[in-house]
Design a protein around this motif. Sequence first.
Motif, PDB file in Angstrom:
ATOM      1  N   ASN A   1      88.866  18.017  33.069  1.00  0.00           N
ATOM      2  CA  ASN A   1      88.789  18.840  34.272  1.00  0.00           C
ATOM      3  C   ASN A   1      89.035  20.296  33.881  1.00  0.00           C
ATOM      4  OD1 ASN A   1      88.805  19.940  36.812  1.00  0.00           O
ATOM      5  ND2 ASN A   1      90.343  18.550  37.658  1.00  0.00           N
ATOM      6  N   LYS A   2      87.993  20.971  33.423  1.00  0.00           N
ATOM      7  CA  LYS A   2      88.135  22.346  32.947  1.00  0.00           C
ATOM      8  C   LYS A   2      88.398  23.315  34.095  1.00  0.00           C
ATOM      9  CE  LYS A   2      85.049  21.518  29.019  1.00  0.00           C
ATOM     10  NZ  LYS A   2      86.124  21.489  28.033  1.00  0.00           N
ATOM     11  N   ARG A   3      87.847  23.005  35.249  1.00  0.00           N
ATOM     12  CA  ARG A   3      88.025  23.901  36.385  1.00  0.00           C
ATOM     13  C   ARG A   3      89.498  24.016  36.769  1.00  0.00           C
ATOM     14  NH1 ARG A   3      85.319  22.953  42.402  1.00  0.00           N
ATOM     15  NH2 ARG A   3      86.633  24.433  43.526  1.00  0.00           N
ATOM     16  N   LEU A   4      90.234  22.919  36.720  1.00  0.00           N
ATOM     17  CA  LEU A   4      91.649  22.939  37.086  1.00  0.00           C
ATOM     18  C   LEU A   4      92.417  23.922  36.211  1.00  0.00           C
ATOM     19  CD1 LEU A   4      94.201  21.835  38.491  1.00  0.00           C
ATOM     20  CD2 LEU A   4      94.225  19.998  36.793  1.00  0.00           C
ATOM     21  N   HIS A   5      92.212  23.864  34.898  1.00  0.00           N
ATOM     22  CA  HIS A   5      92.958  24.732  33.987  1.00  0.00           C
ATOM     23  C   HIS A   5      92.538  26.185  34.142  1.00  0.00           C
ATOM     24  CE1 HIS A   5      94.958  21.438  31.881  1.00  0.00           C
ATOM     25  NE2 HIS A   5      93.808  20.789  31.902  1.00  0.00           N
ATOM     26  N   LEU A   6      91.265  26.426  34.442  1.00  0.00           N
ATOM     27  CA  LEU A   6      90.837  27.806  34.668  1.00  0.00           C
ATOM     28  C   LEU A   6      91.472  28.369  35.930  1.00  0.00           C
ATOM     29  CD1 LEU A   6      89.155  30.262  34.014  1.00  0.00           C
ATOM     30  CD2 LEU A   6      87.176  29.152  35.049  1.00  0.00           C
ATOM     31  N   GLU A   7      91.519  27.574  36.996  1.00  0.00           N
ATOM     32  CA  GLU A   7      92.134  28.044  38.237  1.00  0.00           C
ATOM     33  C   GLU A   7      93.635  28.272  38.060  1.00  0.00           C
ATOM     34  OE1 GLU A   7      89.145  25.959  41.517  1.00  0.00           O
ATOM     35  OE2 GLU A   7      90.991  24.947  40.890  1.00  0.00           O
ATOM     36  N   LEU A   8      94.300  27.379  37.332  1.00  0.00           N
ATOM     37  CA  LEU A   8      95.725  27.588  37.072  1.00  0.00           C
ATOM     38  C   LEU A   8      95.953  28.851  36.255  1.00  0.00           C
ATOM     39  CD1 LEU A   8      96.915  23.936  36.263  1.00  0.00           C
ATOM     40  CD2 LEU A   8      97.309  25.246  38.349  1.00  0.00           C
ATOM     41  N   GLY A   9      95.071  29.095  35.302  1.00  0.00           N
ATOM     42  CA  GLY A   9      95.194  30.318  34.513  1.00  0.00           C
ATOM     43  C   GLY A   9      95.020  31.564  35.366  1.00  0.00           C
TER      44      GLY A   9
END
Length: 492
Positions: A345-353
């Motif tokens: 889930n790459k989107r999750l980590h980008l949003e958290l960043g």
Amino acid sequence: MSYQVFARKYRPKTFDDVLGQDHVVRTLKNAIEQKRLAHAYLFVGPRGTGKTSTARILAKALNCPNGPMVDFDPENDLCQEIAEGRSLDVLEIDGASNNGVEEVRQLRETVRFAPARGQFKIYYIDEVHMLTNQAFNALLKTLEEPPEHVKFIFATTEPHKILATILSRCQRFDLRPIPADTIASHLQHIAKEEGIALDDSAAWAIAKGADGGMRDAQSMLDQLVAFCGDSIHEENVLDVFGFTSRETVASLVGALLARDTPTALGLVQREADAGRELSQLLGELIGCLRALLIAGLDATTGAEGIPAETWKSLTEAANAYPSERLLSVIDVFAEAEGRMRWATNKRLHLELGLIKSIQALGEVRISDVIKVLAGAADQFQGNGGSPSPERTALPPSEPKAPAPSEATPEPAPVATPVPTPKAEAPSKGALDIDALIDAAPDVAEEPPAPIKTESSKPEPTPEPEKAKEADDDFYKDPLIQKALTMFQATLK
């Protein structure tokens, strides 16, 4: 004649055709002109930067008629044979499939034979790092003292896997990633030769996606021609390869610097719904922040392909923050990039960043508090205890909170928490440093009573009751009380 892909059709034929490797080309030219030819060369660099092409050009220069010669004719029969890989004097060996001791022993047997047509017998071993340690050891003696008519050329993408004894016997040339503007210019040259209408923005998008590899860029252009025909626009590049436009990257950076979390998350959602590669988006985001950080130190640096007006607004927004804030944001995204590499889930980590980076831009750090307090103390000392009209302030991006009441709360015993006046809490957890400085004049008007001591006698140890009274006097100090109020702290 059968169709040739662009990567083969437009392969460099002479030294002048090699792009982005001027340091390598100049050294090889000087060596040929000065007759200072080494017996072994090692070309190191990422994929698609010209290692094999440079090796073939060097072989042509060495074996061309009346050679060695820098300005050889690439249409000569000998040069054509070398370019097509059918020359008997230039043997190209794949190190991945011929990596054993037996293959190296056969090579050692053939080096004794003289060349058929040229002046040198040249052995080109691609991906030489794939050879086994036993094969390297079998090649050592021949590599160190080969016959005069033998030249070795090695190429690799992973030089750290090659034995140090091999590296020390070669002249090493490091080929660098080709700049994006050089790749874009060459793509426009190919498009003109092929009769293709290629937009500048599309050429730049391909060059950025190629990440320094000319062969990758040529292959992408070949694929786009098959998809779009004779007219290629930036939207086609984004749709086919999932890249992100420069305008989207600029909008995301602008929302980040404005600390507009909903807009930033909305842009990520839009790119994810469109099927864009989020890892590539994060890389573009980090690259833009890096460019802004460097632009704050050197205004002559490039704009990463972003339009001039947009870049100007981004630099103005970035200048509102100190450099350490931008560094902390880049660190946050670097950590997110490491997690995204293996996450599903790459989107999750980008949003958290994104959320963490916006918080990092808005937070008040202890260094900011120390600077403000130290500046206020210096002003009081320099003005004889009277407040200065100038004050040390936090960066302009810090949120402002309403000043609390000027009334000083009643002092409290040590064990009892100090009462806190009912004031509106600063937004986003920030500390109201301006209000603390505003309270400084009241403190200066009522300085604490000085402690009298006798220099001729050592200071006696205070009795417990007197020590308790001294502690009470300290805690009753107006500055301490005001600090406790502003920081909403208690003493234990």
